[in-house]
Design a protein around this motif. Structure first.
Motif, PDB file in Angstrom:
ATOM      1  N   UNK A   1     -18.137 -29.877 115.818  1.00 30.39           N
ATOM      2  CA  UNK A   1     -19.356 -29.520 115.083  1.00 30.39           C
ATOM      3  C   UNK A   1     -19.023 -28.922 113.725  1.00 30.39           C
ATOM      4  N   UNK A   2     -18.039 -28.036 113.679  1.00 35.61           N
ATOM      5  CA  UNK A   2     -17.692 -27.410 112.401  1.00 35.61           C
ATOM      6  C   UNK A   2     -16.984 -28.383 111.472  1.00 35.61           C
ATOM      7  N   UNK A   3     -16.149 -29.255 112.012  1.00 37.71           N
ATOM      8  CA  UNK A   3     -15.482 -30.238 111.167  1.00 37.71           C
ATOM      9  C   UNK A   3     -16.473 -31.285 110.655  1.00 37.71           C
ATOM     10  N   UNK A   4     -17.483 -31.611 111.456  1.00 39.58           N
ATOM     11  CA  UNK A   4     -18.541 -32.495 110.976  1.00 39.58           C
ATOM     12  C   UNK A   4     -19.363 -31.814 109.883  1.00 39.58           C
ATOM     13  N   UNK A   5     -19.532 -30.497 110.017  1.00 41.14           N
ATOM     14  CA  UNK A   5     -20.238 -29.749 108.990  1.00 41.14           C
ATOM     15  C   UNK A   5     -19.559 -29.853 107.639  1.00 41.14           C
TER      16      UNK A   5
ATOM     17  N   UNK B   1     -15.262 -20.386 115.363  1.00 39.51           N
ATOM     18  CA  UNK B   1     -15.020 -21.701 114.761  1.00 39.51           C
ATOM     19  C   UNK B   1     -15.866 -21.877 113.510  1.00 39.51           C
ATOM     20  N   UNK B   2     -17.126 -21.463 113.577  1.00 41.71           N
ATOM     21  CA  UNK B   2     -18.000 -21.571 112.402  1.00 41.71           C
ATOM     22  C   UNK B   2     -17.445 -20.747 111.251  1.00 41.71           C
TER      23      UNK B   2
ATOM     24  N   UNK C   1      -8.988 -23.921 113.099  1.00 43.39           N
ATOM     25  CA  UNK C   1      -8.422 -23.719 114.429  1.00 43.39           C
ATOM     26  C   UNK C   1      -9.251 -24.482 115.445  1.00 43.39           C
ATOM     27  N   UNK C   2      -8.594 -24.876 116.520  1.00 45.35           N
ATOM     28  CA  UNK C   2      -9.248 -25.607 117.606  1.00 45.35           C
ATOM     29  C   UNK C   2      -9.626 -24.623 118.704  1.00 45.35           C
ATOM     30  N   UNK C   3     -10.813 -24.803 119.254  1.00 44.22           N
ATOM     31  CA  UNK C   3     -11.285 -23.944 120.343  1.00 44.22           C
ATOM     32  C   UNK C   3     -11.728 -24.848 121.496  1.00 44.22           C
ATOM     33  N   UNK C   4     -10.774 -25.339 122.310  1.00 46.97           N
ATOM     34  CA  UNK C   4     -11.102 -26.313 123.352  1.00 46.97           C
ATOM     35  C   UNK C   4     -12.098 -25.756 124.371  1.00 46.97           C
TER      36      UNK C   4
END
Length: 236
Positions: free
Chosen positions: A138-142, A92-93, A75-78
């Motif tokens: 950050x989470x998608x990079x993780x 998000x994490x 999910x996106x959290x703008x």
């Protein structure tokens, strides 16, 4: 008459959008999709909750090992750097990153015993940087880091781990996080070299390649499905 059952593939967040396209493509490719999502006809679960995730995984594995997984839920959290809340960061994490770890850990014993596995992590082009996406990026990079580590650790067992990084894909998730009247949204679409938005089927096609048993010499890679965006304005 053969009693061999079609191979199963676990898809988190498979009830809509990109996940639903992956489910349909998996069926076409001869797999039996096992869906975990908070909606739809699969196993219902709140994947942001570790306990509910564990329950759903127990149900999914009750019929035996699953050697293919698409860690798709997210999910996106703008929010700007100043406005991104710690609550959203923690959510998000948990949903975008922790779920992938928990799901994969549950499936690994069966993959190792079988001597075969395919792990596909759904990252995003936003992992390379995008305005108003601190928690999401950050989470998608993780997930990219996890993909590389798992490729190194699990290759000896016949298990591959790869990531897919969609660019602008025409889904409700994209439209909800990128208002059509926003100059930033228009700038994204105008920057795509193929001059169109992507579709969920575009992503599902790449995932299908990575799930195939013949794709055993591809691991630790990130496949951007972005219409060329990562080599254009939003280059790596």
């Amino acid at each position: 008459m053969s009693t061999t059952q079609p191979p199963r593939v676990l898809i988190t967040g498979g009830a809509a959008g990109i996940g639903a396209a992956i489910v349909e493509r998996s069926r076409c490719d001869g797999y039996t999709p096992v869906i975990i999502d908070r909606a739809g006809d699969g196993i219902r679960a709140d994947l942001s909750d570790p306990d509910d995730t564990a329950r759903a995984l127990s149900e999914a594995l009750a019929d035996g090992p699953i050697t293919r997984v698409v860690n798709n839920v997210g999910a996106v959290f703008p929010g700007s750097a100043e406005d991104q809340t710690l609550k959203d960061l923690e959510l998000a994490w948990s949903l975008n990153l922790r779920t992938a770890v928990q799901v994969t850990q549950a499936l690994l014993p069966g993959m190792k015993e079988t001597g075969f596995g395919r792990i596909v992590n759904m990252s995003s082009r936003a992992a390379l940087g995008k305005e108003l996406r601190s928690a999401y990026a950050a989470t998608k990079a993780g997930l990219l880091g996890l993909t590389r580590v798992w490729a190194l650790e699990l290759g000896q067992y016949g298990i591959t781990a790869n990531a897919v990084g969609p660019g602008p894909i025409a889904t409700d998730l994209f439209n909800g996080a990128n208002p059509a009247d926003s100059p930033l949204t228009r700038d994204i679409i105008d920057s795509v070299p193929v001059h169109r938005m992507g579709t969920p089927d575009d992503v599902a096609h790449t995932v299908a390649h990575l799930l195939d048993e013949r794709t055993g010499f591809v691991t630790g890679q990130t496949h951007y499905v972005c219409g060329g965006l990562t080599v254009g304005k939003a280059h790596v």
